[in-house]
Design a protein around this motif. Structure first.
Motif, PDB file in Angstrom:
ATOM      1  N   GLY A 264       0.823  -1.203   0.000  1.00 18.28           N
ATOM      2  CA  GLY A 264       0.000   0.000   0.000  1.00 18.28           C
ATOM      3  C   GLY A 264       0.854   1.249   0.000  1.00 18.28           C
ATOM      4  O   GLY A 264       1.659   1.457   0.910  1.00 18.28           O
ATOM      5  N   ASP A 265       0.726   2.069  -1.034  1.00 20.97           N
ATOM      6  CA  ASP A 265       1.466   3.333  -1.097  1.00 20.97           C
ATOM      7  C   ASP A 265       0.885   4.332  -0.109  1.00 20.97           C
ATOM      8  O   ASP A 265      -0.338   4.508  -0.035  1.00 20.97           O
ATOM      9  CB  ASP A 265       1.376   3.932  -2.501  1.00 20.97           C
ATOM     10  CG  ASP A 265       2.220   3.189  -3.520  1.00 20.97           C
ATOM     11  OD1 ASP A 265       3.042   2.351  -3.112  1.00 20.97           O
ATOM     12  OD2 ASP A 265       2.051   3.443  -4.723  1.00 20.97           O
ATOM     13  N   LEU A 266       1.753   5.018   0.607  1.00 22.20           N
ATOM     14  CA  LEU A 266       1.305   6.044   1.526  1.00 22.20           C
ATOM     15  C   LEU A 266       0.765   7.239   0.751  1.00 22.20           C
ATOM     16  O   LEU A 266       1.465   7.818  -0.080  1.00 22.20           O
ATOM     17  CB  LEU A 266       2.457   6.492   2.421  1.00 22.20           C
ATOM     18  CG  LEU A 266       2.130   7.559   3.460  1.00 22.20           C
ATOM     19  CD1 LEU A 266       1.096   7.048   4.460  1.00 22.20           C
ATOM     20  CD2 LEU A 266       3.403   8.011   4.175  1.00 22.20           C
ATOM     21  N   LEU A 267      -0.482   7.607   1.006  1.00 20.32           N
ATOM     22  CA  LEU A 267      -1.115   8.737   0.337  1.00 20.32           C
ATOM     23  C   LEU A 267      -1.156   9.970   1.233  1.00 20.32           C
ATOM     24  O   LEU A 267      -0.846  11.074   0.792  1.00 20.32           O
ATOM     25  CB  LEU A 267      -2.540   8.370  -0.092  1.00 20.32           C
ATOM     26  CG  LEU A 267      -3.312   9.460  -0.835  1.00 20.32           C
ATOM     27  CD1 LEU A 267      -2.750   9.653  -2.241  1.00 20.32           C
ATOM     28  CD2 LEU A 267      -4.803   9.133  -0.892  1.00 20.32           C
ATOM     29  N   LEU A 268      -1.555   9.793   2.491  1.00 23.89           N
ATOM     30  CA  LEU A 268      -1.674  10.928   3.408  1.00 23.89           C
ATOM     31  C   LEU A 268      -1.468  10.440   4.836  1.00 23.89           C
ATOM     32  O   LEU A 268      -2.095   9.474   5.260  1.00 23.89           O
ATOM     33  CB  LEU A 268      -3.048  11.584   3.278  1.00 23.89           C
ATOM     34  CG  LEU A 268      -3.282  12.850   4.114  1.00 23.89           C
ATOM     35  CD1 LEU A 268      -2.370  13.984   3.650  1.00 23.89           C
ATOM     36  CD2 LEU A 268      -4.747  13.277   4.035  1.00 23.89           C
ATOM     37  N   ALA A 269      -0.588  11.141   5.564  1.00 28.70           N
ATOM     38  CA  ALA A 269      -0.323  10.821   6.967  1.00 28.70           C
ATOM     39  C   ALA A 269      -0.410  12.090   7.794  1.00 28.70           C
ATOM     40  O   ALA A 269      -0.439  13.210   7.264  1.00 28.70           O
ATOM     41  CB  ALA A 269       1.053  10.170   7.117  1.00 28.70           C
ATOM     42  N   ASP A 316      -1.125   7.705 -13.398  1.00 27.28           N
ATOM     43  CA  ASP A 316      -2.131   6.733 -12.981  1.00 27.28           C
ATOM     44  C   ASP A 316      -2.059   6.359 -11.502  1.00 27.28           C
ATOM     45  O   ASP A 316      -2.460   5.256 -11.119  1.00 27.28           O
ATOM     46  CB  ASP A 316      -2.087   5.470 -13.853  1.00 27.28           C
ATOM     47  CG  ASP A 316      -2.573   5.716 -15.261  1.00 27.28           C
ATOM     48  OD1 ASP A 316      -3.481   6.541 -15.435  1.00 27.28           O
ATOM     49  OD2 ASP A 316      -2.034   5.089 -16.197  1.00 27.28           O
ATOM     50  N   TRP A 317      -1.572   7.290 -10.669  1.00 25.07           N
ATOM     51  CA  TRP A 317      -1.614   7.111  -9.225  1.00 25.07           C
ATOM     52  C   TRP A 317      -2.176   8.381  -8.588  1.00 25.07           C
ATOM     53  O   TRP A 317      -1.898   9.478  -9.048  1.00 25.07           O
ATOM     54  CB  TRP A 317      -0.239   6.807  -8.654  1.00 25.07           C
ATOM     55  CG  TRP A 317       0.195   5.408  -8.942  1.00 25.07           C
ATOM     56  CD1 TRP A 317       1.029   4.986  -9.946  1.00 25.07           C
ATOM     57  CD2 TRP A 317      -0.209   4.219  -8.234  1.00 25.07           C
ATOM     58  NE1 TRP A 317       1.169   3.626  -9.917  1.00 25.07           N
ATOM     59  CE2 TRP A 317       0.422   3.129  -8.880  1.00 25.07           C
ATOM     60  CE3 TRP A 317      -1.032   3.983  -7.131  1.00 25.07           C
ATOM     61  CZ2 TRP A 317       0.251   1.808  -8.446  1.00 25.07           C
ATOM     62  CZ3 TRP A 317      -1.209   2.670  -6.703  1.00 25.07           C
ATOM     63  CH2 TRP A 317      -0.568   1.612  -7.350  1.00 25.07           C
ATOM     64  N   PRO A 318      -2.968   8.258  -7.521  1.00 24.31           N
ATOM     65  CA  PRO A 318      -3.554   9.437  -6.885  1.00 24.31           C
ATOM     66  C   PRO A 318      -2.518  10.224  -6.088  1.00 24.31           C
ATOM     67  O   PRO A 318      -1.614   9.634  -5.476  1.00 24.31           O
ATOM     68  CB  PRO A 318      -4.625   8.853  -5.960  1.00 24.31           C
ATOM     69  CG  PRO A 318      -4.128   7.473  -5.640  1.00 24.31           C
ATOM     70  CD  PRO A 318      -3.415   6.993  -6.867  1.00 24.31           C
ATOM     71  N   VAL A 319      -2.666  11.533  -6.079  1.00 24.74           N
ATOM     72  CA  VAL A 319      -1.833  12.417  -5.259  1.00 24.74           C
ATOM     73  C   VAL A 319      -2.755  13.423  -4.574  1.00 24.74           C
ATOM     74  O   VAL A 319      -3.717  13.892  -5.163  1.00 24.74           O
ATOM     75  CB  VAL A 319      -0.761  13.149  -6.089  1.00 24.74           C
ATOM     76  CG1 VAL A 319       0.275  12.183  -6.611  1.00 24.74           C
ATOM     77  CG2 VAL A 319      -1.393  13.929  -7.232  1.00 24.74           C
ATOM     78  N   VAL A 320      -2.444  13.733  -3.324  1.00 24.53           N
ATOM     79  CA  VAL A 320      -3.223  14.698  -2.559  1.00 24.53           C
ATOM     80  C   VAL A 320      -2.625  16.081  -2.759  1.00 24.53           C
ATOM     81  O   VAL A 320      -1.413  16.268  -2.705  1.00 24.53           O
ATOM     82  CB  VAL A 320      -3.228  14.322  -1.059  1.00 24.53           C
ATOM     83  CG1 VAL A 320      -3.957  15.376  -0.246  1.00 24.53           C
ATOM     84  CG2 VAL A 320      -3.900  12.964  -0.867  1.00 24.53           C
ATOM     85  N   LYS A 321      -3.514  17.058  -2.998  1.00 29.17           N
ATOM     86  CA  LYS A 321      -3.060  18.432  -3.264  1.00 29.17           C
ATOM     87  C   LYS A 321      -3.548  19.369  -2.161  1.00 29.17           C
ATOM     88  O   LYS A 321      -4.529  19.098  -1.479  1.00 29.17           O
ATOM     89  CB  LYS A 321      -3.597  18.910  -4.615  1.00 29.17           C
ATOM     90  CG  LYS A 321      -3.107  18.061  -5.785  1.00 29.17           C
ATOM     91  CD  LYS A 321      -3.658  18.617  -7.081  1.00 29.17           C
ATOM     92  CE  LYS A 321      -3.117  17.855  -8.287  1.00 29.17           C
ATOM     93  NZ  LYS A 321      -3.632  18.401  -9.564  1.00 29.17           N
TER      94      LYS A 321
END
Length: 321
Positions: A264-269, A316-321
C-alpha cells in the motif's frame, strides 16, 4: 468515537512493530481551510441535486453537515430522528458508524454499520432518500452481516459500480478488507455472494479498515486507513492506496507488492496539527476529485475535524493536493 469500540488501542510498542511499505520522505499538504461546524468522524460527502453538499458521519444517529461551497459547514442534525429498532441487536445504544452516501437510480443511498467494540457481531444497513437531506431517509434494514464465527467484520461499507454491477467493500481489523456483490435493485448483498479478500496486514491485529474503491481510467483504486485510530493526538492513522484492473482485485501498490501481503502506497499521513488522517472517502464535483477524511487537531485538544483535499492523478496514481 467508533473505533474505540472496535479494538483495544495498540500500545506504542505494537505500533512500532506494524509493517509498513518503504516510502520516501514526503511533505503532506494541509486540508482546505473550512469554517463553521468542523467536528466530524468518518465523513462521506456528496453534491446534492440542489447544488449544495451534504456530509454524513459517525456520531449521533448518523450526524449530518451541510455546505453550499465546501468551505463553510453547518450542523444539520442527523439522518434519522431515532435509531431503527433492529440496530439494537448490535449495540445497546443504537449507535451507527462510518456511513457511505451515493446516488443512483434516482435516489440517494446511505450505507452504514452497527456493531460494538471488540466484536465482529456486526451488520451493514441501507437507507434511501429522494433528496439526500437529513430527516428524509427511509431505512431498508440489513445489507450484510458478520458473526463471531466469521473471519471478517461487516463494518465500514463503501459502494462502487463496476461493469454494470454493484459492489460493496467493507472491513476492519480481523482479516482486513473484503468485498461482496450487491443487488442493483435492493442494494443488498446477493444471496450466497462470494466474499472477496482485498487487503490485509501480515500480523495481528491486521490494522487496516475503512476501505473506499474508486474507478479512474482503466484501474480501480483501493483507499484504506492503516494503523491506530481514535486516540486523539496519539492516533497513528494514515491513508494508503493500491490499484487493480478488476474491482475484486488483486490490488497492488506502485512497487507491485500485493495489498493482501501488507502493501500500500502512503497517500496521506499526519503532519503538523493534522494528526491521524483517515476514515476517508472520495467524491467528485465540478470535474474535480476530492478526498474527505477526519484528522485530530493537535491545536484543539485532539478534536476530530473534517479534512478536504483535492485529489489529482499522476502517472495513474492518486496524489493529494
Amino acid at each position: 468515537m467508533k473505533r474505540l469500540r472496535y479494538v483495544t488501542l495498540l500500545t506504542a510498542a505494537l505500533i512500532a512493530l506494524l509493517p509498513t511499505t518503504a516510502q520516501a520522505d514526503v511533505t503532506h499538504p494541509d486540508p482546505l481551510p473550512i469554517t463553521g461546524q468542523q467536528i466530524i468522524h468518518d465523513p462521506t460527502v456528496v453534491q446534492l441535486g440542489s447544488g449544495g453538499y451534504a456530509a454524513y458521519s459517525t456520531g449521533g444517529v448518523i450526524g449530518a453537515r451541510l455546505s453550499k461551497d465546501l468551505r463553510h459547514w453547518t450542523d444539520a442534525g442527523n439522518a434519522f430522528a431515532e435509531p431503527p429498532s433492529w440496530w439494537y441487536e448490535y449495540n445497546d445504544t443504537g449507535d451507527p458508524w462510518a456511513p457511505d452516501i451515493s446516488y443512483r437510480a434516482g435516489r440517494y443511498w446511505l450505507y452504514y454499520a452497527v456493531s460494538s467494540w471488540g466484536t465482529n457481531h456486526s451488520a451493514i444497513g441501507v437507507a434511501t432518500s429522494p433528496s439526500g437531506l437529513p430527516g428524509t431517509w427511509t431505512d431498508h434494514g440489513k445489507v450484510f452481516s458478520s458473526e463471531t464465527s466469521d473471519s471478517w467484520n461487516a463494518i465500514d461499507p463503501a459502494v462502487v459500480r463496476a461493469d454494470g454491477r454493484l459492489w460493496m467493500s467493507f472491513g476492519s481489523y480481523w482479516t482486513g478488507i473484503r468485498m461482496v456483490e450487491l443487488s442493483p435493485f435492493t442494494g443488498k448483498a446477493l444471496p450466497g455472494a462470494t466474499v472477496h479478500h482485498l487487503a490485509t496486514r501480515p500480523d495481528a491485529p491486521y490494522a487496516v479498515e475503512g476501505p473506499y474503491v474508486v474507478k479512474h481510467g482503466r484501474f480501480y483504486y483501493l483507499f484504506a486507513s492503516y494503523d491506530a485510530c481514535c486516540a486523539g493526538v496519539n492516533s497513528t492513522y494514515k491513508i494508503r492506496v493500491g490499484r487493480s484492473t478488476t474491482v475484486t482485485g488483486p490490488y497492488v501498490d506502485s512497487t507491485g507488492k500485493p495489498l493482501l501481503e501488507g502493501g500500500g502506497d502512503l497517500l496521506l499521513a499526519g503532519h503538523g496539527r493534522y494528526i491521524g488522517t483517515g476514515g476517508e472517502s472520495v467524491f467528485r464535483t465540478r470535474g474535480q476529485d476530492w478526498l474527505a477524511y477526519h484528522y485530530y487537531d493537535a491545536e484543539d485538544n485532539g478534536t476530530p475535524k473534517l479534512g478536504l483535499n483535492r485529489l489529482g492523478w499522476v502517472r495513474d496514481w492518486p496524489v493529494v493536493k
